[in-house]
Write a protein that holds these residues in place. Structure first.
Motif, PDB file in Angstrom:
ATOM      1  N   ARG B  48      74.836 -19.045  92.062  1.00 38.66           N
ATOM      2  CA  ARG B  48      74.157 -17.755  91.974  1.00 38.66           C
ATOM      3  C   ARG B  48      72.824 -17.784  92.738  1.00 38.66           C
ATOM      4  O   ARG B  48      72.484 -16.856  93.467  1.00 38.66           O
ATOM      5  N   LEU B  49      72.090 -18.875  92.551  1.00 37.32           N
ATOM      6  CA  LEU B  49      70.773 -19.010  93.176  1.00 37.32           C
ATOM      7  C   LEU B  49      70.847 -18.883  94.688  1.00 37.32           C
ATOM      8  O   LEU B  49      70.041 -18.171  95.301  1.00 37.32           O
ATOM      9  N   HIS B  50      71.838 -19.556  95.290  1.00 37.50           N
ATOM     10  CA  HIS B  50      71.889 -19.601  96.758  1.00 37.50           C
ATOM     11  C   HIS B  50      72.555 -18.364  97.365  1.00 37.50           C
ATOM     12  O   HIS B  50      72.563 -18.212  98.584  1.00 37.50           O
ATOM     13  N   THR B  51      73.133 -17.512  96.546  1.00 37.41           N
ATOM     14  CA  THR B  51      73.797 -16.314  97.075  1.00 37.41           C
ATOM     15  C   THR B  51      73.046 -15.058  96.605  1.00 37.41           C
ATOM     16  O   THR B  51      72.102 -14.622  97.256  1.00 37.41           O
ATOM     17  N   ALA B  52      73.465 -14.535  95.465  1.00 35.82           N
ATOM     18  CA  ALA B  52      72.818 -13.337  94.929  1.00 35.82           C
ATOM     19  C   ALA B  52      71.323 -13.574  94.698  1.00 35.82           C
ATOM     20  O   ALA B  52      70.500 -12.669  94.897  1.00 35.82           O
ATOM     21  N   GLY B  53      70.980 -14.813  94.308  1.00 30.88           N
ATOM     22  CA  GLY B  53      69.580 -15.140  94.028  1.00 30.88           C
ATOM     23  C   GLY B  53      68.718 -15.047  95.281  1.00 30.88           C
ATOM     24  O   GLY B  53      67.623 -14.472  95.258  1.00 30.88           O
ATOM     25  N   LEU B  54      69.208 -15.620  96.360  1.00 33.20           N
ATOM     26  CA  LEU B  54      68.462 -15.575  97.621  1.00 33.20           C
ATOM     27  C   LEU B  54      68.279 -14.129  98.080  1.00 33.20           C
ATOM     28  O   LEU B  54      67.183 -13.714  98.491  1.00 33.20           O
ATOM     29  N   THR B  55      69.355 -13.369  98.015  1.00 34.38           N
ATOM     30  CA  THR B  55      69.291 -11.974  98.459  1.00 34.38           C
ATOM     31  C   THR B  55      68.302 -11.181  97.611  1.00 34.38           C
ATOM     32  O   THR B  55      67.470 -10.422  98.141  1.00 34.38           O
ATOM     33  N   ALA B  56      68.372 -11.370  96.299  1.00 42.02           N
ATOM     34  CA  ALA B  56      67.458 -10.655  95.406  1.00 42.02           C
ATOM     35  C   ALA B  56      66.016 -11.074  95.647  1.00 42.02           C
ATOM     36  O   ALA B  56      65.101 -10.234  95.686  1.00 42.02           O
ATOM     37  N   ALA B  57      65.821 -12.366  95.814  1.00 40.38           N
ATOM     38  CA  ALA B  57      64.461 -12.872  96.003  1.00 40.38           C
ATOM     39  C   ALA B  57      63.848 -12.334  97.298  1.00 40.38           C
ATOM     40  O   ALA B  57      62.656 -12.013  97.353  1.00 40.38           O
ATOM     41  N   ALA B  58      64.674 -12.215  98.348  1.00 39.45           N
ATOM     42  CA  ALA B  58      64.161 -11.687  99.622  1.00 39.45           C
ATOM     43  C   ALA B  58      63.820 -10.202  99.495  1.00 39.45           C
ATOM     44  O   ALA B  58      62.828  -9.735 100.061  1.00 39.45           O
ATOM     45  N   LEU B  59      64.637  -9.455  98.754  1.00 41.84           N
ATOM     46  CA  LEU B  59      64.322  -8.035  98.528  1.00 41.84           C
ATOM     47  C   LEU B  59      63.013  -7.898  97.755  1.00 41.84           C
ATOM     48  O   LEU B  59      62.173  -7.046  98.066  1.00 41.84           O
ATOM     49  N   ALA B  60      62.841  -8.756  96.750  1.00 41.77           N
ATOM     50  CA  ALA B  60      61.596  -8.723  95.973  1.00 41.77           C
ATOM     51  C   ALA B  60      60.399  -9.062  96.856  1.00 41.77           C
ATOM     52  O   ALA B  60      59.348  -8.403  96.796  1.00 41.77           O
ATOM     53  N   ALA B  61      60.585 -10.090  97.700  1.00 38.03           N
ATOM     54  CA  ALA B  61      59.488 -10.485  98.589  1.00 38.03           C
ATOM     55  C   ALA B  61      59.137  -9.359  99.555  1.00 38.03           C
ATOM     56  O   ALA B  61      57.956  -9.089  99.816  1.00 38.03           O
ATOM     57  N   ALA B  62      60.167  -8.689 100.053  1.00 41.03           N
ATOM     58  CA  ALA B  62      59.925  -7.604 101.008  1.00 41.03           C
ATOM     59  C   ALA B  62      59.178  -6.442 100.343  1.00 41.03           C
ATOM     60  O   ALA B  62      58.294  -5.823 100.951  1.00 41.03           O
ATOM     61  N   ALA B  63      59.522  -6.160  99.089  1.00 39.21           N
ATOM     62  CA  ALA B  63      58.810  -5.100  98.366  1.00 39.21           C
ATOM     63  C   ALA B  63      57.363  -5.509  98.129  1.00 39.21           C
ATOM     64  O   ALA B  63      56.433  -4.692  98.282  1.00 39.21           O
ATOM     65  N   ALA B 144      61.902 -13.644  91.177  1.00 42.08           N
ATOM     66  CA  ALA B 144      63.289 -13.179  91.298  1.00 42.08           C
ATOM     67  C   ALA B 144      64.266 -14.355  91.275  1.00 42.08           C
ATOM     68  O   ALA B 144      65.313 -14.303  90.610  1.00 42.08           O
ATOM     69  N   ALA B 145      63.942 -15.418  91.988  1.00 36.07           N
ATOM     70  CA  ALA B 145      64.833 -16.582  92.036  1.00 36.07           C
ATOM     71  C   ALA B 145      64.966 -17.195  90.642  1.00 36.07           C
ATOM     72  O   ALA B 145      66.066 -17.536  90.196  1.00 36.07           O
ATOM     73  N   TYR B 146      63.839 -17.306  89.953  1.00 36.73           N
ATOM     74  CA  TYR B 146      63.873 -17.892  88.615  1.00 36.73           C
ATOM     75  C   TYR B 146      64.674 -17.007  87.656  1.00 36.73           C
ATOM     76  O   TYR B 146      65.461 -17.493  86.840  1.00 36.73           O
ATOM     77  N   ASP B 147      64.502 -15.690  87.777  1.00 37.53           N
ATOM     78  CA  ASP B 147      65.245 -14.743  86.937  1.00 37.53           C
ATOM     79  C   ASP B 147      66.752 -14.920  87.130  1.00 37.53           C
ATOM     80  O   ASP B 147      67.535 -14.811  86.184  1.00 37.53           O
ATOM     81  N   ASN B 148      67.155 -15.241  88.373  1.00 38.37           N
ATOM     82  CA  ASN B 148      68.572 -15.369  88.682  1.00 38.37           C
ATOM     83  C   ASN B 148      69.230 -16.594  88.058  1.00 38.37           C
ATOM     84  O   ASN B 148      70.453 -16.640  87.950  1.00 38.37           O
ATOM     85  N   VAL B 149      68.442 -17.576  87.667  1.00 39.36           N
ATOM     86  CA  VAL B 149      69.025 -18.734  86.993  1.00 39.36           C
ATOM     87  C   VAL B 149      68.688 -18.764  85.507  1.00 39.36           C
ATOM     88  O   VAL B 149      69.497 -19.209  84.680  1.00 39.36           O
ATOM     89  N   SER B 150      67.506 -18.269  85.144  1.00 45.11           N
ATOM     90  CA  SER B 150      67.125 -18.337  83.724  1.00 45.11           C
ATOM     91  C   SER B 150      67.930 -17.352  82.885  1.00 45.11           C
ATOM     92  O   SER B 150      68.246 -17.640  81.722  1.00 45.11           O
TER      93      SER B 150
END
Lengths: 237, 221
Positions: B48-63, B144-150
């Motif tokens: 999850r971290l390396h797929t959906a997590g990465l994508t989510a984290a990048a969207l969060a960073a961009a915002a 975001a990355a932490y949320d995706n695993v926690s």
């Protein structure tokens, strides 16, 4: 949403229990019903709907633990039309959804308020039924304006004596299924005495939904709360 | 690090933004037998971290970097084929918006809430909340990355009666990878929106659709 939110150091209460809708009109009174599993919360909600629906514009939010059964029961019993019933899923933690993280419940309430306002039928009262939980589960003041804690005589007549936040602090304690007391050996007078000791002047109602007067006393209490709420909203408008 | 306390608050599982009712795919994976102990939970979280997590984290960073949140919401849609996951993401975004406006009020959050009262994808709101809290793209990506695993780890404790120490140790073992994903996402978030990562996990999309139809489940997603 709260478009008129200001950043001048006001309390963030607009995000939860503010008494007015964003347009300044009175929002619905929110009444929580909590209590242990099987004490009769859903049956009480259904009975309250039947008692109150001709006088008040009502909606119900259920918090099922792992199904939509409570909402389905209310729909099946046709106590309210489907557009007045919403179900919230609680991720195995019913008390979290009513106390620690109330966001999904607030959203469900606001969606009902918005949808019914758009239909020209603004809500008077929203009943929020918690998932069956334990004696410590109470509603956040950010979610409801008043709360009813429902226990039953068959769950043990020592529950009022044991106390706990639900029994001790709820605005109304309902002791349900009094018709079962002779069969399970519960001492109703003792329960009343213990409840009085725990709750002081806070009200206690004994209820049996199998016969008269059914949920009428609890319904009358809800109507008193609504009257007081309306008066308060007018006073602060 | 500046803003460390704000980041801890934003990433805290107790932050009242509705996440506790969601398993982020863990419930479906448990039911299918793919997650049944700490080792398989770790595999699930890593995937999850390396797929959906990465994508989510990048969207969060961009915002957090100040990109247009509405454009990011569209970018999130383009990266989320499953309608069920889109609905969940917007629902959680709306709930996070409420909590963020109460905790770190600011005009950008107000504007986005007014423009999209039904919510935008949760990572976008997370990034904007981080920005409103004075945090930057890297910190938003970390949250975001932490949320995706926690999230899945917490859900697995409830679903499997997994030993909570073992589940927490899984998260601890994943911290180097979580940091690395956040670093990559933070860098990507500072670039152009069209270049944001689009890593996806098809099985998460498929099982999210199936899970949404279950009559009996512990978690909303």
């Amino acid at each position: 949403m709260h478009l008129d939110h200001s950043h001048t150091g006001h309390h963030p209460e607009r995000h939860s229990a503010s008494a007015a809708l964003p347009d300044g009109s009175r929002r619905a009174l929110r009444v929580g019903l909590g209590g242990p599993v099987g004490s009769g919360k859903t049956a009480t909600v259904a009975a309250l709907c039947r008692e109150l629906r001709d006088r008040l514009s009502l909606a119900v939010v259920t918090n099922d633990i792992y199904t939509q059964e409570d909402a389905a029961f209310l729909l099946r019993e046709a106590v309210l039309p489907p557009e007045r019933i919403a179900a919230v899923e609680t991720g195995a933690c019913p008390h979290t959804a009513i106390r620690d993280d109330i966001s999904a419940n607030l959203e469900a309430i606001e969606d009902l308020e918005t949808a019914l306002l758009a239909k020209g039928a603004p809500l008077d009262v929203v009943l929020v039924e918690s998932g069956g939980d334990n004696l410590t589960a109470t509603f956040s003041k950010g979610l409801v304006d008043a709360q009813i804690f429902v226990i039953d005589v068959a769950g043990g007549d020592d529950i009022p004596r044991k106390g706990g936040p639900g029994v001790t602090t709820a605005d109304l304690l309902v002791v349900n299924k009094t018709d079962l007391a002779p069969y399970v050996g519960s001492d109703l007078e003792g329960m009343a005495r213990d409840a009085k000791q725990q709750r002081g002047e806070l009200p206690v109602l004994f209820q049996s939904l199998r016969g008269e007067p059914g949920a009428r006393p609890v319904a009358a209490w809800v109507r008193e709360q609504f009257t007081a709420w309306t008066a308060r909203a007018v006073a602060t408008a | 690090m500046a803003g460390a306390a704000a980041l801890l608050l934003l990433a805290d599982g107790r932050f009242p933004a509705g996440g506790h009712a969601h398993s982020q795919g863990a419930e479906a994976a448990v039911k299918a037998g793919r997650v049944h102990d700490a080792a398989t939970l770790e595999e699930f979280c890593r995937g999850r971290l390396h797929t959906a997590g990465l994508t989510a984290a990048a969207l969060a960073a961009a915002a957090a970097a100040g990109h247009d949140p509405l454009a990011l919401d569209e970018a999130a849609d383009a990266r989320t084929p499953s309608p069920a996951l889109r609905r969940t993401a917007r629902k959680l975004g709306r709930q996070l918006m409420r909590a963020a406006r109460a905790t770190w009020p600011g005009p950008e959050l107000d504007e986005l809430a007014a423009a999209r009262p039904q919510g935008v994808h949760q990572p976008v709101v997370l990034g904007l909340a981080a920005r409103s809290a004075g945090l930057g793209p890297l910190e938003a990506a970390q949250a975001a990355a932490y949320d995706n695993v926690s999230g899945p780890a917490t859900a697995a404790v409830r679903l499997l009666s997994l030993d909570p120490f073992h589940a927490t140790a899984v998260l601890a073992r994943l911290t180097p990878e979580t940091d690395e994903v956040a670093r990559r996402a933070g860098t990507a978030g500072s670039g152009a929106v069209e270049d944001l990562p689009a890593a996806s996990a098809p099985l998460l999309e498929i099982t999210a659709e199936q899970h949404a139809t279950w009559p009996v489940r512990l978690f909303a997603s």
